[in-house]
Design a protein around this motif. Sequence first.
Motif, PDB file in Angstrom:
ATOM      1  N   LEU A  19       1.301  -1.151   0.218  1.00  0.00           N
ATOM      2  CA  LEU A  19      -0.338   0.168  -0.078  1.00  0.00           C
ATOM      3  C   LEU A  19       0.932   1.590  -0.267  1.00  0.00           C
ATOM      4  CD1 LEU A  19      -2.955   1.706   0.278  1.00  0.00           C
ATOM      5  CD2 LEU A  19      -2.413   0.967   2.459  1.00  0.00           C
ATOM      6  N   PRO A  20       1.928   1.793   0.850  1.00  0.00           N
ATOM      7  CA  PRO A  20       2.951   2.635   1.049  1.00  0.00           C
ATOM      8  C   PRO A  20       3.560   2.523  -0.190  1.00  0.00           C
ATOM      9  CG  PRO A  20       3.424   1.612   3.150  1.00  0.00           C
ATOM     10  CD  PRO A  20       2.150   0.430   2.168  1.00  0.00           C
ATOM     11  N   TYR A  21       4.174   1.693  -0.744  1.00  0.00           N
ATOM     12  CA  TYR A  21       4.868   1.399  -2.090  1.00  0.00           C
ATOM     13  C   TYR A  21       3.798   2.725  -3.319  1.00  0.00           C
ATOM     14  CZ  TYR A  21       7.769   0.515  -5.490  1.00  0.00           C
ATOM     15  OH  TYR A  21       8.960   0.733  -7.151  1.00  0.00           O
ATOM     16  N   VAL A  22       3.107   1.419  -3.494  1.00  0.00           N
ATOM     17  CA  VAL A  22       2.052   2.042  -4.697  1.00  0.00           C
ATOM     18  C   VAL A  22       1.428   2.883  -4.739  1.00  0.00           C
ATOM     19  CG1 VAL A  22      -0.176   1.402  -5.465  1.00  0.00           C
ATOM     20  CG2 VAL A  22       1.367  -0.167  -5.642  1.00  0.00           C
ATOM     21  N   MET A  23       1.169   3.443  -2.760  1.00  0.00           N
ATOM     22  CA  MET A  23       1.006   4.905  -2.841  1.00  0.00           C
ATOM     23  C   MET A  23       1.954   5.772  -3.352  1.00  0.00           C
ATOM     24  SD  MET A  23      -2.350   4.924  -2.738  1.00  0.00           S
ATOM     25  CE  MET A  23      -2.885   6.926  -1.964  1.00  0.00           C
ATOM     26  N   ALA A  24       3.294   6.273  -2.944  1.00  0.00           N
ATOM     27  CA  ALA A  24       4.486   6.599  -3.425  1.00  0.00           C
ATOM     28  C   ALA A  24       4.779   6.993  -4.263  1.00  0.00           C
ATOM     29  CB  ALA A  24       5.161   5.934  -2.419  1.00  0.00           C
ATOM     30  N   GLU A  25       4.658   4.967  -5.859  1.00  0.00           N
ATOM     31  CA  GLU A  25       4.654   5.815  -6.348  1.00  0.00           C
ATOM     32  C   GLU A  25       3.737   6.674  -7.548  1.00  0.00           C
ATOM     33  OE1 GLU A  25       7.738   4.310  -7.894  1.00  0.00           O
ATOM     34  OE2 GLU A  25       8.017   4.703  -6.078  1.00  0.00           O
ATOM     35  N   SER A  26       2.178   6.387  -6.864  1.00  0.00           N
ATOM     36  CA  SER A  26       1.504   7.184  -7.129  1.00  0.00           C
ATOM     37  C   SER A  26       2.095   9.128  -7.494  1.00  0.00           C
ATOM     38  CB  SER A  26       0.219   6.836  -7.277  1.00  0.00           C
ATOM     39  OG  SER A  26      -0.208   7.583  -7.543  1.00  0.00           O
ATOM     40  N   PHE A  27       2.003   9.165  -6.263  1.00  0.00           N
ATOM     41  CA  PHE A  27       2.544  10.851  -5.537  1.00  0.00           C
ATOM     42  C   PHE A  27       3.278  11.016  -6.991  1.00  0.00           C
ATOM     43  CE2 PHE A  27      -0.597   9.416  -2.098  1.00  0.00           C
ATOM     44  CZ  PHE A  27      -0.966  10.809  -2.403  1.00  0.00           C
ATOM     45  N   LYS A  28       4.596   9.905  -7.176  1.00  0.00           N
ATOM     46  CA  LYS A  28       5.095  10.700  -7.454  1.00  0.00           C
ATOM     47  C   LYS A  28       5.421  10.866  -8.667  1.00  0.00           C
ATOM     48  CE  LYS A  28       9.456   7.816  -4.625  1.00  0.00           C
ATOM     49  NZ  LYS A  28       9.581   7.142  -4.828  1.00  0.00           N
ATOM     50  N   SER A  29       4.506   9.923  -9.273  1.00  0.00           N
ATOM     51  CA  SER A  29       4.263  10.393 -10.816  1.00  0.00           C
ATOM     52  C   SER A  29       3.168  11.470 -10.961  1.00  0.00           C
ATOM     53  CB  SER A  29       3.621   8.877 -11.476  1.00  0.00           C
ATOM     54  OG  SER A  29       2.178   9.241 -10.867  1.00  0.00           O
ATOM     55  N   HIS A  30       2.382  12.348  -9.937  1.00  0.00           N
ATOM     56  CA  HIS A  30       1.209  13.630 -10.378  1.00  0.00           C
ATOM     57  C   HIS A  30       2.968  14.200 -10.371  1.00  0.00           C
ATOM     58  CE1 HIS A  30      -1.372  10.112 -10.609  1.00  0.00           C
ATOM     59  NE2 HIS A  30      -1.889  11.462 -11.427  1.00  0.00           N
ATOM     60  N   GLY A  31       3.656  14.162  -9.187  1.00  0.00           N
ATOM     61  CA  GLY A  31       4.386  15.510  -9.163  1.00  0.00           C
ATOM     62  C   GLY A  31       3.909  16.078  -7.568  1.00  0.00           C
ATOM     63  N   ARG A  32       3.480  15.076  -6.306  1.00  0.00           N
ATOM     64  CA  ARG A  32       2.891  15.138  -5.250  1.00  0.00           C
ATOM     65  C   ARG A  32       4.351  14.768  -4.775  1.00  0.00           C
ATOM     66  NH1 ARG A  32      -1.869  14.451  -6.694  1.00  0.00           N
ATOM     67  NH2 ARG A  32      -3.310  16.839  -7.780  1.00  0.00           N
ATOM     68  N   THR A  33       5.510  15.451  -4.381  1.00  0.00           N
ATOM     69  CA  THR A  33       6.309  15.065  -3.466  1.00  0.00           C
ATOM     70  C   THR A  33       7.002  14.860  -2.351  1.00  0.00           C
ATOM     71  OG1 THR A  33       7.760  17.209  -3.498  1.00  0.00           O
ATOM     72  CG2 THR A  33       8.333  16.089  -5.347  1.00  0.00           C
ATOM     73  N   ALA A  34       5.760  15.285  -1.698  1.00  0.00           N
ATOM     74  CA  ALA A  34       6.181  15.817  -0.485  1.00  0.00           C
ATOM     75  C   ALA A  34       5.293  14.687   0.135  1.00  0.00           C
ATOM     76  CB  ALA A  34       5.066  17.046   0.110  1.00  0.00           C
ATOM     77  N   ALA A  35       4.169  14.012  -0.940  1.00  0.00           N
ATOM     78  CA  ALA A  35       3.539  13.105  -0.108  1.00  0.00           C
ATOM     79  C   ALA A  35       3.951  11.607  -0.539  1.00  0.00           C
ATOM     80  CB  ALA A  35       2.033  12.719  -0.175  1.00  0.00           C
ATOM     81  N   ALA A  36       4.831  11.587  -1.406  1.00  0.00           N
ATOM     82  CA  ALA A  36       5.618  10.677  -1.717  1.00  0.00           C
ATOM     83  C   ALA A  36       6.748  10.151  -0.987  1.00  0.00           C
ATOM     84  CB  ALA A  36       6.017  10.991  -3.484  1.00  0.00           C
ATOM     85  N   PHE A  37       7.181  10.984  -0.531  1.00  0.00           N
ATOM     86  CA  PHE A  37       8.420  11.957   0.992  1.00  0.00           C
ATOM     87  C   PHE A  37       7.659  10.328   1.618  1.00  0.00           C
ATOM     88  CE2 PHE A  37      10.257  12.707   4.256  1.00  0.00           C
ATOM     89  CZ  PHE A  37      11.614  11.923   3.813  1.00  0.00           C
ATOM     90  N   MET A  38       6.414  10.829   1.942  1.00  0.00           N
ATOM     91  CA  MET A  38       6.002  10.432   3.295  1.00  0.00           C
ATOM     92  C   MET A  38       5.756   9.088   2.996  1.00  0.00           C
ATOM     93  SD  MET A  38       2.279  11.058   4.695  1.00  0.00           S
ATOM     94  CE  MET A  38       1.099  10.508   3.829  1.00  0.00           C
ATOM     95  N   PHE A  39       4.813   8.738   1.743  1.00  0.00           N
ATOM     96  CA  PHE A  39       4.646   7.389   2.109  1.00  0.00           C
ATOM     97  C   PHE A  39       6.230   6.928   1.416  1.00  0.00           C
ATOM     98  CE2 PHE A  39       0.812   8.623   1.153  1.00  0.00           C
ATOM     99  CZ  PHE A  39      -0.172   7.644   2.210  1.00  0.00           C
TER     100      PHE A  39
END
Length: 170
Positions: A103-123
């Motif tokens: 779950l957190p890995y998939v969410m991090a990858e999703s946020f990275k692909s949308h340019g949301r680095t803060a959320a990606a970092f957290m996940f």
Amino acid sequence: MKFLNKMLATFDYHSWPEFGQSLLPSSKYGWTVLSAGFSLSVFPFVDRVFGLDAYAFAVLILVFIAELTSGLIAASIRKEAISSMKLSRFSFKVFYYLVLIALPYVMAESFKSHGRTAAAFMFDWLHLFLLAQIILENVVSILENLAVISGKDKTHWIAKIQQKFNNLIS
């Protein structure tokens, strides 16, 4: 080896090849190569969902198997009944561990692909934290089981590690 053969017999397996066929039923039909090929094609999926390469995922599965095996042997030594309910609980736990890793890995990858680095970092951080915690919990469980198997108190190996760690930092 005698103990392992006896344990094998308690599961109604009369030989190691029979046990092997129960683990790889495709071998009865000559499908082992086909199933191995399928397994190799699953590795890209494993990497995208769990954030682990094939070797790391294989080792994670081996840790789960080691926990199960050492738990079965320790239960046998403690003269506890081995039940399908306990195996179901183990399977349930492994399923949720895998979900907690994915779950957190998939969410991090999703946020990275949308340019949301803060959320990606957290996940990303949560993924690493949960992965480390899950591995630690399994290692603790295996060490407790190994202590029982070797005839020591359940906390023997954990206490030794704590003592070494405390000596290291003091």
